[in-house]
Design an enzyme around this catalytic site. Structure first.
Site, PDB file in Angstrom:
ATOM      1  N   GLY A 107       0.838  -1.201   0.000  1.00  0.00           N
ATOM      2  CA  GLY A 107       0.000   0.000   0.000  1.00  0.00           C
ATOM      3  C   GLY A 107       0.861   1.235   0.000  1.00  0.00           C
TER       4      GLY A 107
ATOM      5  N   CYS B  47       5.391  -6.163   1.337  1.00  0.00           N
ATOM      6  CA  CYS B  47       5.791  -4.753   1.310  1.00  0.00           C
ATOM      7  C   CYS B  47       5.216  -3.993   2.516  1.00  0.00           C
ATOM      8  CB  CYS B  47       5.389  -4.142  -0.035  1.00  0.00           C
ATOM      9  SG  CYS B  47       6.208  -2.591  -0.339  1.00  0.00           S
ATOM     10  N   TYR B  48       4.225  -3.149   2.322  1.00  0.00           N
ATOM     11  CA  TYR B  48       3.623  -2.462   3.479  1.00  0.00           C
ATOM     12  C   TYR B  48       3.108  -3.490   4.491  1.00  0.00           C
ATOM     13  CZ  TYR B  48       0.322   0.430   6.157  1.00  0.00           C
ATOM     14  OH  TYR B  48      -0.358   1.065   7.158  1.00  0.00           O
TER      15      TYR B  48
ATOM     16  N   GLU C 178       4.165 -11.118  -6.517  1.00  0.00           N
ATOM     17  CA  GLU C 178       3.049 -11.226  -7.461  1.00  0.00           C
ATOM     18  C   GLU C 178       3.346 -10.587  -8.818  1.00  0.00           C
ATOM     19  OE1 GLU C 178       3.318  -9.302  -4.894  1.00  0.00           O
ATOM     20  OE2 GLU C 178       2.315  -7.388  -5.099  1.00  0.00           O
TER      21      GLU C 178
END
Ligand code: XMP
Length: 512
Positions: A54, A81-82, A170
């Site tokens: 995000g 990630c976030y 992804e």
């Protein structure tokens, strides 16, 4: 009930890509709002939870956070990630604003231990897109991979089954990314893979029935892939409570209207209404040469035609659209708010708010190739599923200068010849688009000893993956020659054919 993976959406542009990759592993995945209570996920019996990336930073006072109880559901969790930074931040580790943003390719050094990266090579190229980084791990965690910028590019707590990745597995630029997701979904969450497009179809039908109840749904059918698949799906779900409206705007290709009517009336026995509005559209385009004005005029006229239709035939509660994931701009509301009052109609430039129709977008989670798979499940023929894209404003943006009946006739005939030859030579399905463009200039020619002074047709034949970039197709000369000869011989008003050899960028695919 299927095995399913929950994706909590923190607003990443890749959230749907995660969902899609999981579907590629034949496991059902559903996107949830990031604040979904753990109790809902327990009730839904999810086998695993993925926290998406995000744009926020965990340091922001408005940073979106998940229900902390998700970590004690006994279900494996993977943060991307976030999502990784959230795990570290919420479970007692330390996140730091990184001096150096890491964006694009990076080299990942994989440690031999660890469940998530099991079986992977020691070095991988992966795709990064982050500012903050984890500098201290929460209790129970260890690092399983590093990049030049971050010692904790992959972390895991094998006891609690909580994992984090700083990079994006992804994204197709990440080597072995699908294997990493598969390790999580199948190796760690224990999914066997019991989902298919056939299931998606069955479940979509149930969902539509549940949402729509006894209401009526109206759908603008253009005959293109997206609206056709949406129509076939809704028709299976609610039968004659679906009313499809095909607007003949006078800007269609040769025999297009008859083709769409035949296909849908004969094969699907749908309630298909045809609104003939070519006079109205052509009137609005009179004297208009500016491309943007043309588009606007067409958009407003579509709105008017729809409004009139609803006023006359009324009683629809929903407006269905074949919106696909790439059309969806706002990722957070994806599965959250199906009854949002209409804001815009993607291809026709904005329906008025006072219509108060609710939007139904059954293809909203899918990518184009998945829509084609769904269409195949629904029994739509190849000619519909693999049709080349055609712009909403139709031939109007392929006639440079003023759009009138004469120019439309010339373009239609020339375009039909090109399509015939593309099909006959087996090139039609190999290219992204092939079409003719009418140029309002006239050139001198000679035909049967007579001087001619007539219009020019340009041929635009491009290959592309997603229409964001495109290149002109090196079509064999024999095919080009055949098209050129036929157009000049058969189409009255044309004495010259030229080939567009521009790529996108800097040119666009359409000329206007
Ligand atoms: P451009 O010309 O921008 O086109 O390179 C990219 C792709 O989008 C299609 N296109 C449209 N599709 N409504 C649509 O539904 C439109 O107004 C529109 N304009 C362009 C175009 O055919 C190409 O595939």
């Amino acid at each position: 009930m299927h095995e399913s993976i929950a994706i909590l959406d923190f607003g990443s542009q890749y959230t749907q890509v995660i969902a899609r990759r999981i579907r590629e592993c034949n496991v059902y995945s559903r996107i949830y709002h990031h604040s979904t209570p753990a109790s809902v996920l327990r009730k839904d019996k999810v086998c695993g939870i993925i926290l998406s990336g995000g744009p926020a930073s965990v340091f922001s006072p408005k940073a979106p956070i998940p229900d902390k109880k998700i970590f004690s559901l006994g279900v494996p969790v993977l943060g991307i990630c976030y999502g990784l930074q959230l795990i570290a931040h919420q479970l007692g580790g330390k996140v730091e604003k990184s001096g150096q943003r890491e964006y694009g390719h990076g080299n990942l050094r994989v440690q031999p231990h660890g469940k998530l990266l099991a079986g992977l090579p020691r070095n991988l190229r992966v795709w990064n897109s982050h500012g903050d980084k984890v500098i201290q791990l929460p209790k129970g965690f260890s690092s399983t991979a590093a990049t030049d910028n971050s010692e904790n590019a992959a972390i895991e707590d094998p006891k609690r089954n909580i994992f984090g990745l700083q990079f994006h597995p992804e994204v197709s630029h990440s080597e072995q990314g699908i294997l990493i997701l598969e390790n999580f979904i199948k190796g760690i969450c224990g999914c066997r893979g019991d989902w298919s497009m056939a299931n998606f179809l069955t479940e979509s039908i149930e969902r539509i029935r549940e949402e729509v109840g006894d209401s009526r749904v109206i759908l603008g059918l253009s005959g293109g892939v997206d609206s056709s698949v949406a129509a076939a799906l809704l028709h299976q779900a609610i039968g004659d409570r679906l009313v499809c409206v095909f607007v003949d705007n006078g800007l269609l290709r040769l025999h297009e209207k008859e083709g769409v009517i035949n296909l849908f009336k004969r094969n699907f026995k749908m309630d298909l209404r045809v609104v003939s509005a070519s006079g109205l559209f052509l009137n609005k385009l009179k004297g208009v040469s500016d491309p943007e004005r043309k588009r606007k005029q067409i958009g407003y006229t579509f709105v008017k035609v729809f409004e009139d239709f609803i006023q006359k035939h009324g009683k629809a509660d929903y407006l269905a659209q074949g919106t696909l994931y790439p059309d969806v701009i706002e990722s957070v509301a994806i599965d959250g708010n199906p009854a949002a009052v209409i804001k815009s109609h993607h291809n026709v430039g904005g329906l008025p708010k006072r219509m108060k129709l609710k939007v139904l977008e059954p293809l909203r989670e899918l990518f184009k190739d998945e829509v084609r798979m769904l269409g195949a499940e629904l029994g739509l023929p190849k000619e519909v599923l693999w049709r080349q894209p055609f712009p909403g404003p139709g031939l109007a943006v392929r006639i440079l200068g003023e759009v009138n009946r004469r120019n439309l006739r010339v373009l239609r005939q020339a375009d039909a010849i090109l399509q015939e030859e593309m099909v006959a030579s087996d090139w039609y399905y190999k290219v992204w688009q092939s079409f003719a463009v009418f140029l309002p200039v006239r050139t001198v020619g000679v035909m049967g000893d007579q001087r001619t002074y007539e219009n020019v047709i340009a041929l635009r034949i491009v290959e592309s993956v997603d229409a964001m970039t495109a290149d002109w197709v090196r079509l064999p000369y024999e095919i080009l020659q055949k098209v050129s000869t036929r157009v000049i011989n058969e189409v009255q008003g044309v004495n010259r054919v030229v080939l567009d050899i521009s790529s996108k960028p800097p040119s666009t695919i359409e000329w206007e």
